[in-house]
Enzyme design. Structure first.
Site, PDB file in Angstrom:
ATOM      1  N   GLY A 107       0.784  -1.225   0.000  1.00  0.00           N
ATOM      2  CA  GLY A 107       0.000   0.000   0.000  1.00  0.00           C
ATOM      3  C   GLY A 107       0.815   1.273   0.000  1.00  0.00           C
ATOM      4  O   GLY A 107       0.355   2.320   0.425  1.00  0.00           O
ATOM      5  N   ALA A 152      13.851  -3.772   3.522  1.00  0.00           N
ATOM      6  CA  ALA A 152      14.452  -3.323   4.783  1.00  0.00           C
ATOM      7  C   ALA A 152      13.522  -2.420   5.599  1.00  0.00           C
ATOM      8  O   ALA A 152      14.002  -1.572   6.343  1.00  0.00           O
ATOM      9  CB  ALA A 152      15.795  -2.629   4.525  1.00  0.00           C
ATOM     10  N   SER A 153      12.227  -2.597   5.439  1.00  0.00           N
ATOM     11  CA  SER A 153      11.241  -1.793   6.188  1.00  0.00           C
ATOM     12  C   SER A 153      11.481  -0.299   5.983  1.00  0.00           C
ATOM     13  O   SER A 153      11.245   0.505   6.885  1.00  0.00           O
ATOM     14  CB  SER A 153      11.297  -2.130   7.691  1.00  0.00           C
ATOM     15  N   ARG A 154      11.946   0.077   4.781  1.00  0.00           N
ATOM     16  CA  ARG A 154      12.379   1.440   4.561  1.00  0.00           C
ATOM     17  C   ARG A 154      11.367   2.290   3.785  1.00  0.00           C
ATOM     18  O   ARG A 154      11.455   3.511   3.780  1.00  0.00           O
ATOM     19  CB  ARG A 154      13.721   1.457   3.822  1.00  0.00           C
ATOM     20  N   THR A 180       8.018   3.286   3.733  1.00  0.00           N
ATOM     21  CA  THR A 180       7.225   4.348   4.349  1.00  0.00           C
ATOM     22  C   THR A 180       8.132   5.421   4.929  1.00  0.00           C
ATOM     23  O   THR A 180       7.900   6.616   4.757  1.00  0.00           O
ATOM     24  CB  THR A 180       6.335   3.756   5.457  1.00  0.00           C
ATOM     25  N   ALA A 232       6.439   7.782  12.057  1.00  0.00           N
ATOM     26  CA  ALA A 232       6.307   6.370  11.675  1.00  0.00           C
ATOM     27  C   ALA A 232       7.650   5.654  11.668  1.00  0.00           C
ATOM     28  O   ALA A 232       8.676   6.232  11.311  1.00  0.00           O
ATOM     29  CB  ALA A 232       5.660   6.259  10.297  1.00  0.00           C
ATOM     30  N   LYS A 233       7.606   4.389  12.072  1.00  0.00           N
ATOM     31  CA  LYS A 233       8.740   3.483  11.921  1.00  0.00           C
ATOM     32  C   LYS A 233       8.325   2.427  10.900  1.00  0.00           C
ATOM     33  O   LYS A 233       7.170   2.377  10.498  1.00  0.00           O
ATOM     34  CB  LYS A 233       9.048   2.795  13.251  1.00  0.00           C
ATOM     35  N   GLY A 234       9.278   1.584  10.498  1.00  0.00           N
ATOM     36  CA  GLY A 234       8.959   0.540   9.523  1.00  0.00           C
ATOM     37  C   GLY A 234       8.387  -0.692  10.198  1.00  0.00           C
ATOM     38  O   GLY A 234       9.089  -1.345  10.968  1.00  0.00           O
ATOM     39  N   GLU A 251       8.775  -5.689   8.290  1.00  0.00           N
ATOM     40  CA  GLU A 251       9.483  -6.948   8.496  1.00  0.00           C
ATOM     41  C   GLU A 251       9.317  -7.489   9.903  1.00  0.00           C
ATOM     42  O   GLU A 251       9.147  -8.686  10.112  1.00  0.00           O
ATOM     43  CB  GLU A 251      10.977  -6.753   8.208  1.00  0.00           C
TER      44      GLU A 251
END
Lengths: 334, 455
Positions: free
Chosen positions: A49, A87-89, A91, A287-289, A292
């Site tokens: 999303g 890498a949850s990067r 957002t 916000a954080k990622g 993962e």
């Protein structure tokens, strides 16, 4: 022989982003002649999303409703550089770039509105509905539609902005390993409850209660889809999945969804998701990622619950019925 | 899902309009009605289909390749071997100066894993490409292979990858990435208990709904448009530019809508060879992995071995932790050297431990190269860390959840890789889990805070 019940807990943290070669993402924002906003990126939406979240971030920053924002990604002829979606990067990095670009565009928009209303730009605010108002005198206002028309056809201004977010590269120190591997950390704690059939070795995950701390839930419904899916994947990793069931032997690897096992609809645990928000200092609106980390804590929580149920430790993933039965057999022989 | 706003209310402003709202996703109607366009929905007249001839052996020398029969097969337009690839030996992280280049686009002289691409066949139909691929004759001299990381690290083990010269990745810090935080061995001597345990995982597939692939269209102006489901547009474009020795300005990548990635679509495997095929034939090319290829050929999550040794006191404090991690990279680096390093930056987990020693190795074996996957470098480490925490708690007769409160990191605590902790929230997550799961802990733990001094 019986069905035995156990519960286990695990707590984890997870880094946002990667920092091997520096971690950049850029964004461009511009308005159409009638005051809609385009966000141009080369970031990839994997189904999580990304496009929707970038639209909401841009809308919040400019001060318009989300449906006035369109996201255009990912065409390398038009979109500025993005390192990628991993890498949850996504957002965090793209969100920060979009904020910077949207701020610059908003400033031009307010300057044009200020000229039309004959006030200072610093006296203006947006109402979030598509209008610009004079602070303290809201009857004096102009629509963003009219501001955009003025910018394009009368004032000759481009309501646009450029955004860039870069985490500079960190080189680990050779001897000590001192490094700055990432930015903000998300957190989680999961409690899993299982039943283990000590005759067949089968594990049923009854309930999984996940608490996730993700900085800020930018869109709670989308956060939920990500976290529920992640929780399922964690259970799947714990009990089912591998391409090499007899690793390091390479035989018997699954080649389709009949052989590569994952929990189906009938295997779903009762899943609870609770979200906490401690906004990060460097995240877009804090916000954080979450992408993962949400699939990690279930694995050890299930492993610990299996031990709690039948008193054997399975320290090799996945925790298959075969491994449980072999361990029970070895335990009985002692 | 529940949002628990009571936590961190003092450090959070909830004054936003569009953020925090559960707005419906603009792309979901397209997704659920089957109208969303993915790369494979592009179909061009005259499109060729690419199929790979793959190694049946784990490790072998290639004596010769005979494509003459395959070339005569009806529908075959072009057959590619190593000599057709301008810069055949590559590694994707070379973009950020992480070498050496150690992998071949098409095998040249050697194969190092079962399934490695040797010859690419381009034909009018998938079927013709498949049939012709079966007619390619490759003469192999089978070599001894090594599958076990410990075996691979022993002297005299078969050498998996000559570009490295040994079966591990050589960091600037030596045979592993190291973290050194105080004299661990000296402190172990003072511990009430020592516990050393090993943990192991096996490779895991990303299993996306949509398999890896791309469709390439020659634009007629010496440019090529590549419709792809890569997770990283420019990373893929720039690597393709190196492999094909083509200026980036000749390459145009279009994507951004992917049917699931999970880290499995960042390896730059299909695009370079498909673009090369389009360039040499002047025709559109489709190269899409079958489900079997996705499962066994595309990179899995690496198998890992993690050994953790802890010194713990009767009162619940972990005073020293030593972690040795082994990442099974398979035959080639891809992203694995970074995965192992990411592990070094993650251990010893979200706990404040005063003395820490970490070694993480990236090991080469004769298997499908592993690469990035959701939780890269961390997921298996977390499994090991958190099972170890459970064992330690039981060893000293303490509740596993209370034991974690005693060791949890808080703002300002120094981590092993010498970064101060910021924005911690582990304690609050555990407090809420205690409530939600009806797992009571002592009052003093429920009164703790990650960020309020003294609490």
């Amino acid at each position: 022989m019986a069905i035995r019940r156990g519960r286990g807990v695990a707590a984890i943290n997870y880094p946002t982003g990667m920092n091997l070669g520096g971690d950049p993402t850029q964004a461009l924002v511009h308005s159409t002649p009638t005051g809609n906003f385009m966000v141009t990126l080369s970031s990839v939406d994997l189904g999580q999303g990304m496009k929707q979240i970038m639209a909401q971030i841009c809308a919040e920053t400019i001060g318009v409703p989300t449906d006035r924002v369109v996201v255009d990604t990912a065409d390398t002829d038009t979109g500025p550089h993005c390192m990628g979606t991993f890498a949850s990067r996504g957002t965090h990095r793209a969100g920060n770039a979009v904020i910077q670009a949207a701020k610059e565009a908003r400033q031009v928009m307010l300057e044009v509105a200020a000229e039309e209303l004959e006030v200072n730009a610093s006296d203006l605010e947006t109402d979030g509905q598509g209008n610009i108002l004079v602070k303290g005198a809201p009857q004096k206002s102009i629509s963003i539609f009219d501001v955009a028309l003025s910018a394009h056809f009368k004032r000759g201004r481009s309501i646009s902005g450029r955004g860039m977010f870069l985490i500079p590269r960190s080189y680990p120190e050779k001897e000590t390993g001192a490094m700055k591997p990432s930015t903000c950390y998300a957190h989680a704690c999961t409690v899993a409850e299982v039943e283990v059939d000590d005759e067949t070795g089968e594990v049923t995950v009854l309930t999984v209660k996940n608490v996730f701390e993700i900085g800020r839930a930018l869109n709670p419904k989308m956060v939920e889809q990500q976290l529920v899916g992640g929780s399922w994947m964690g259970i799947s990793h714990a009990l089912y999945e591998t391409t090499e069931p007899y690793y390091p032997n390479r035989d018997h690897g699954g080649t389709d969804f009949n052989q590569y096992l994952m929990p189906g609809p009938g295997d779903l645990a009762e899943t609870e998701i609770i979200v906490l928000e401690r906004p990060s200092a460097d995240g877009p609106y804090g916000a954080k990622g979450p992408g993962e980390m949400c699939a990690n804590p279930q694995i050890p929580a299930v492993a610990n619950a299996v031990f709690d149920a039948v008193g054997v430790r399975i320290d090799t993933l996945p925790i298959t019925p075969e491994r449980i039965l072999r361990a029970l057999k070895a335990q009985a022989a002692h | 899902m529940e949002l628990r706003k009571s936590y961190f209310a003092d450090v959070r402003k909830d004054d936003l309009h569009e953020i925090g709202q559960p707005r419906p996703r603009s792309d979901s109607p397209g997704h659920v009605t089957g109208k969303t366009a993915y790369f494979a929905d592009r179909n061009f007249p005259g499109m060729l289909h690419l199929k790979m001839v793959r190694s049946p052996h784990h490790h072998a020398r290639i004596r010769s390749i005979d494509t003459s029969e395959a070339e005569k097969h009806p529908g075959v337009v072009k057959i590619l071997t190593a000599k057709d690839v301008p810069h055949n030996v590559y590694t994707i992280l070379i973009l950020i100066q992480v070498g050496p280049e150690d992998e071949t686009v098409l095998a040249d002289g050697k194969v190092r894993w079962k399934g490695e691409a040797v010859v690419a066949v381009l034909a009018e139909t998938e079927r013709a490409a498949q049939e012709a691929a079966a007619k390619v004759k490759v003469d192999y001299e089978v070599l001894p292979a090594v599958f076990d990381m410990e075996e691979a690290l022993k002297p005299g083990a078969p050498l998996v990858n000559e570009y490295h010269g040994q079966n591990y990745y050589l960091y600037d810090s030596g045979e592993c990435r190291k973290v050194r935080f105080g004299d661990v061995e000296a402190v172990f001597a003072e511990a009430d208990h020592l516990l050393e345990q090993s943990y192991q995982s096996s490779p895991i597939e990303h299993a996306p709904t949509e398999t890896t692939g791309c469709v390439v269209m020659p634009e007629g102006n010496d440019r090529f448009t590549c419709y792809t489901n890569t997770q990283a547009m420019f990373f893929t474009l720039d690597n393709t530019s190196i492999i094909l020795q083509m200026p980036g300005s000749k390459l145009h990548f279009v994507g951004g809508t992917v049917g699931g990635g999970f880290g499995g679509k960042v390896d730059v495997i299909v695009e370079p060879i498909a673009i090369l095929g389009a360039k040499l034939t002047g025709r559109p090319v489709s190269f899409v992995y079958s489900r079997e290829e996705e499962m066994q050929i595309s990179s899995p999550r690496a198998a890992e071995k993690v050994v953790i040794k802890d010194g713990v006191m009767k009162d619940g404090r972990i005073i020293a932790r030593k972690v040795t991690g082994y990442t099974d990279a398979g035959a080639y680096s891809r992203h694995s050297p970074y995965g192992a390093q990411k592990g070094a930056g993650h251990y010893p987990g979200p706990y404040t431990i005063p003395y820490v020693w970490i070694d993480t190795y990236c090991v080469y074996t004769n298997r499908t190269p592993s690469s990035a996957m959701r939780g890269f470098g961390v997921t298996i480490g977390d499994f090991a860390l958190e099972v170890q925490m459970d064992k330690l708690a039981r060893l000293i007769g303490m509740d596993p959840l209370e034991f974690r409160f005693i060791n949890a990191y808080r703002d300002g605590d120094m981590k092993a890789h010498r970064q101060p902790t910021e924005g911690a929230a582990l304690i609050e997550c555990m407090q809420e889990a205690s409530r939600a799961a009806n797992w009571p802990v002592a009052k003093k733990y429920m009164a703790m805070s990650s960020y309020v001094k003294g609490a």
